[in-house]
Design an enzyme around this catalytic site. Sequence first.
Site, PDB file in Angstrom:
ATOM      1  N   ALA A  19       0.368 -87.306 -15.097  1.00  0.00           N
ATOM      2  CA  ALA A  19       0.409 -86.069 -14.302  1.00  0.00           C
ATOM      3  C   ALA A  19       1.556 -85.191 -14.775  1.00  0.00           C
ATOM      4  O   ALA A  19       2.338 -84.674 -13.982  1.00  0.00           O
ATOM      5  CB  ALA A  19       0.532 -86.393 -12.814  1.00  0.00           C
TER       6      ALA A  19
ATOM      7  N   GLU B 111      -0.505 -91.516 -12.454  1.00  0.00           N
ATOM      8  CA  GLU B 111       0.819 -91.264 -13.037  1.00  0.00           C
ATOM      9  C   GLU B 111       1.698 -92.498 -12.816  1.00  0.00           C
ATOM     10  O   GLU B 111       1.896 -92.927 -11.682  1.00  0.00           O
ATOM     11  CB  GLU B 111       1.439 -90.016 -12.391  1.00  0.00           C
ATOM     12  CG  GLU B 111       2.916 -89.807 -12.673  1.00  0.00           C
ATOM     13  CD  GLU B 111       3.258 -89.781 -14.152  1.00  0.00           C
ATOM     14  OE1 GLU B 111       2.705 -88.963 -14.874  1.00  0.00           O
ATOM     15  OE2 GLU B 111       4.087 -90.627 -14.581  1.00  0.00           O
TER      16      GLU B 111
ATOM     17  N   GLY C  84       1.713 -87.596 -23.046  1.00  0.00           N
ATOM     18  CA  GLY C  84       2.793 -87.038 -23.844  1.00  0.00           C
ATOM     19  C   GLY C  84       2.381 -86.882 -25.300  1.00  0.00           C
ATOM     20  O   GLY C  84       1.226 -87.112 -25.665  1.00  0.00           O
TER      21      GLY C  84
ATOM     22  N   ASP D 244       8.344 -79.258 -32.593  1.00  0.00           N
ATOM     23  CA  ASP D 244       8.062 -80.508 -31.877  1.00  0.00           C
ATOM     24  C   ASP D 244       8.559 -81.738 -32.622  1.00  0.00           C
ATOM     25  O   ASP D 244       8.659 -82.825 -32.030  1.00  0.00           O
ATOM     26  CB  ASP D 244       6.546 -80.673 -31.671  1.00  0.00           C
ATOM     27  CG  ASP D 244       6.012 -79.870 -30.498  1.00  0.00           C
ATOM     28  OD1 ASP D 244       6.759 -79.041 -29.955  1.00  0.00           O
ATOM     29  OD2 ASP D 244       4.840 -80.080 -30.130  1.00  0.00           O
TER      30      ASP D 244
ATOM     31  N   HIS E  82       8.924 -51.888  -5.191  1.00  0.00           N
ATOM     32  CA  HIS E  82       8.180 -52.376  -4.028  1.00  0.00           C
ATOM     33  C   HIS E  82       6.775 -51.809  -4.045  1.00  0.00           C
ATOM     34  O   HIS E  82       6.621 -50.614  -4.302  1.00  0.00           O
ATOM     35  CB  HIS E  82       8.881 -51.962  -2.738  1.00  0.00           C
ATOM     36  CG  HIS E  82       8.103 -52.318  -1.507  1.00  0.00           C
ATOM     37  ND1 HIS E  82       8.056 -53.610  -1.025  1.00  0.00           N
ATOM     38  CD2 HIS E  82       7.313 -51.564  -0.699  1.00  0.00           C
ATOM     39  CE1 HIS E  82       7.274 -53.643   0.052  1.00  0.00           C
ATOM     40  NE2 HIS E  82       6.813 -52.407   0.266  1.00  0.00           N
TER      41      HIS E  82
END
Length: 478
Positions: free
Chosen positions: A189, A211, A278, A319, A451
Amino acid sequence: MSDSFEVIVIGSGPAGYVCAIRCAQLGLKTAVIEQNVGSNDQPQLGGTCLNVGCIPSKALLDSSHRYAEAAGHLSDHGIGISDVTLDIASMMARKEKIVSQLTGGVSGLLKANGITVITGTATLNAGRQVAVASADGSSQTYTADHVVLAAGSEPAAIPPAPVNGDRVVDSTGALCFEAVPQRLGVIGAGVIGLELGSVWARLGAEVVMLEAMDQFLPNMDEQIAAESGKIFAKQGLDIRLGARVTGVSVSDDGVDVTYSQGDASETERFDRLIVAVGRSPRTTGLFSADSGVTVDERGFIFVNDYCATEAPGVWAVGDIVRGPMLAHKGSEEGVMVAERIHGKSAQLNYDVIPSIIYTHPEVAAVGKTEQELKAEGVDYKAGTFPFAAIGRALASGETEGMVKILSDADSDQILGAHVVGPSAADLVQQIVIAIEMAASTEDLQLMVFGHPTMSEAVHEAALAVDGRAIHMVNRPKR
Ligand code: FAD
Ligand code: AMP
């Protein structure tokens, strides 16, 4: 074609191609080597992010969100739609079109910058010699003054749940189901599991997420993680914590997943199973033992703060090195390395990298969490503000969630921001800018926010840090 370059980049994902473009902008003779080949026999550029990661997942998240809105959530607005249909093939075709538009765009950018693109699988040898093996079995060697390793990552595997590409898939397989599974299991998860689980849940699957850890989203601020967990449960995601998968058995009828939870052992049957546990750095065969490159204890290429490896003239980004596995982190490392190769003293502020989960609503964060500040003994102030009290959020029917801002109790400098709610990614980006400019919560308090906007939740949370939010009753401050 010359076989010698000033810079060779191995891998054309967001870390590699961005590094190459910056190198070329700085006047360096640059080549990119990519092993992925597309259906047109041309190199398929863009890496995980463009092909099987950020972009296709967001395409499906947006499509499935629109479907869920049309199928169920528009009646509040007085809009009735009968006969909502789902054409998965068209949804997938749209996703593929976006992917090819972007990968084609990268190809065009590399060409326009005069970058040589070489197709094949690269191995770095001693002396910055790069051997490239082509699909036809031929091999060629190139040399460079600098080599940048940007080979990325691949889905991690766990022994009890081998991916078979049919009933049991990884994130890549989960991006191209040809039909909505009736019952879908997801192992993990984390970010990827939540995003892909959400896609198929919105399209009608019953989703169960297993998980192993007892804590939901342990790297997120605990308050925001708890709030997110409640929202996801309301959406129908059945997230079971402390559930460690121990075995998977595939049959003609489905996939049986056994998991332990406390002392109990449970088995659930699914039509399909996504393994989202992962990602692992893609280092196999990337460099030879005498290249001088080393890996750290977790298998990532060892680099210093500036992405230099232990081999002179060899760098590694994205990575494949330590740090969060995020496209934007890799891209900025790529820019830093290009600048350093060119002799500049560039650096990257690793403390201010935003992270986002693209569920609906989004979950986003930057900087320190409250539990980190407690553990570090920092004297801090916290302010939260709920979207339920934001006019624009009510008008949009997006009232779930909150903005949380943390700042130093003495200096008032902003230390972190955590948001679950509408446009969370864009709101957190405002705080990225604020932290980079060394802003205090007082700076945010004094700014004028338009706003009605979602951004007003940022203003109010900054005011709440000092117990002076306007549109809610402030709790007494510590
Ligand atoms: P990669 O993108 O993996 O690229 C590496 C490239 O190198 C690949 O093309 C590969 O073929 C090539 N290569 C590898 N070895 C060799 C070799 N020996 N020779 C030649 N070429 C080689 N991140 C985000 O920031 N936001 C998101 O929303 C997000 N969503 C994601 C969703 C999913 C489903 C997944 C799987 C990932 C997601 N990510 C997201 C993570 C993101 O995709 C990665 O962090 C990012 O792609 C890493 O970039 P990279 O350049 O380091 O490596
Ligand atoms: P992430 O690294 O964010 O993609 O998340 C992957 C998740 O998978 C982590 O939260 C892990 O705890 C979880 N995980 C790893 N192995 C198992 C397992 N055998 N059973 C269940 N969950 C797992």
